[in-house]
Design a protein around this motif. Sequence first.
Motif, short mmCIF file in Angstrom:
data_model
loop_
_atom_site.label_atom_id
_atom_site.label_comp_id
_atom_site.label_asym_id
_atom_site.label_seq_id
_atom_site.Cartn_x
_atom_site.Cartn_y
_atom_site.Cartn_z
N GLU A 28 0.82 -1.20 0.00
CA GLU A 28 0.00 0.00 0.00
C GLU A 28 0.86 1.26 0.00
O GLU A 28 0.45 2.31 -0.52
N ALA A 29 2.04 1.17 0.59
CA ALA A 29 2.93 2.34 0.69
C ALA A 29 3.74 2.57 -0.58
O ALA A 29 4.39 3.60 -0.71
N LEU A 30 3.69 1.64 -1.51
CA LEU A 30 4.52 1.75 -2.70
C LEU A 30 3.77 2.47 -3.83
O LEU A 30 2.76 1.98 -4.33
N THR A 31 4.27 3.63 -4.18
CA THR A 31 3.81 4.36 -5.36
C THR A 31 5.05 4.81 -6.11
O THR A 31 6.17 4.72 -5.58
N LEU A 32 4.88 5.30 -7.31
CA LEU A 32 6.03 5.80 -8.04
C LEU A 32 6.63 7.02 -7.35
O LEU A 32 7.84 7.25 -7.39
N ILE A 33 5.79 7.78 -6.68
CA ILE A 33 6.27 8.97 -5.96
C ILE A 33 7.06 8.56 -4.72
O ILE A 33 8.16 9.07 -4.48
N THR A 34 6.52 7.62 -3.92
CA THR A 34 7.27 7.18 -2.73
C THR A 34 8.56 6.48 -3.13
O THR A 34 9.56 6.58 -2.43
N LEU A 35 8.53 5.79 -4.26
CA LEU A 35 9.75 5.15 -4.75
C LEU A 35 10.81 6.20 -5.10
O LEU A 35 11.98 6.07 -4.71
N ALA A 39 14.33 6.48 -3.18
CA ALA A 39 15.54 6.22 -3.99
C ALA A 39 16.39 7.47 -4.17
O ALA A 39 17.52 7.39 -4.66
N GLY A 40 15.85 8.63 -3.81
CA GLY A 40 16.59 9.87 -3.96
C GLY A 40 16.73 10.30 -5.41
O GLY A 40 17.76 10.88 -5.79
N VAL A 41 15.69 10.03 -6.20
CA VAL A 41 15.71 10.43 -7.61
C VAL A 41 14.46 11.27 -7.88
O VAL A 41 13.55 11.34 -7.06
N THR A 42 14.42 11.87 -9.04
CA THR A 42 13.25 12.66 -9.42
C THR A 42 12.12 11.74 -9.87
O THR A 42 12.36 10.60 -10.31
N LYS A 43 10.91 12.25 -9.79
CA LYS A 43 9.74 11.47 -10.22
C LYS A 43 9.84 11.03 -11.68
O LYS A 43 9.51 9.88 -11.99
N PRO A 44 10.30 11.90 -12.59
CA PRO A 44 10.39 11.46 -13.99
C PRO A 44 11.28 10.22 -14.19
O PRO A 44 11.03 9.42 -15.09
N ILE A 45 12.29 10.06 -13.34
CA ILE A 45 13.15 8.87 -13.47
C ILE A 45 12.35 7.61 -13.18
O ILE A 45 12.43 6.63 -13.92
N THR A 46 11.54 7.63 -12.12
CA THR A 46 10.74 6.42 -11.82
C THR A 46 9.70 6.19 -12.90
O THR A 46 9.47 5.05 -13.31
#
Length: 190
Positions: A28-35, A39-46
């Motif tokens: 439930e806690a896993l979204t592309l934003i939380t990832l 991970a310390g990356v920008t949202k576009p990378i995920t």
Amino acid sequence: MTTRLTKDARRDQLLDVATQIIRDKGTEALTLITLAQAAGVTKPITYNHFATRQSLLHAIYKRCDKLFVDTMNAKIEHQAKSFDEAVQLFTEAYLECVQQNGREYEEVVFALMAYPDHRHIRRVIRDFFCDVLSDVFRPFVAQRELLSPLRMAAIFGAIEGIAAMINESRVKPAEARRAIEDLLCCQLKG
């Protein structure tokens, strides 16, 4: 100057972080934003690697299956000289995968079942496992009827139940090992 990761290395890093999020907080806690945040990356990378949460979950699921097959192949294809050795090595490989990813794998599968594209994932998993099981034991089982799809499905169901008990901490790995080895010997020895 920081070295940039290759695309494959970044994908692996993101999958590692996603698996850790699931381990710590559940699917439930896993979204592309939380990832991206973890991970310390920008949202576009995920989003570049996984367009949707569904594709991320599917990538984690496929990675676990690949780990299972790679572990199994490495142990059995190069080491098993007899049926008994194949049983022992299959059991070791399976239990390694369960202990490494079992709970997270199950959570990912349940999360994927919520998506219409993956509502049959349990059948896909069963068929995949049964194919692997048949391939592993085919060189050691003379009676082909012992490798029938129905028997493979029965073995899968029993082994899956044992894996669930391991994930629930209801059995010790040594007990699970004996149970799986006994099951395989009873079902596949002619």
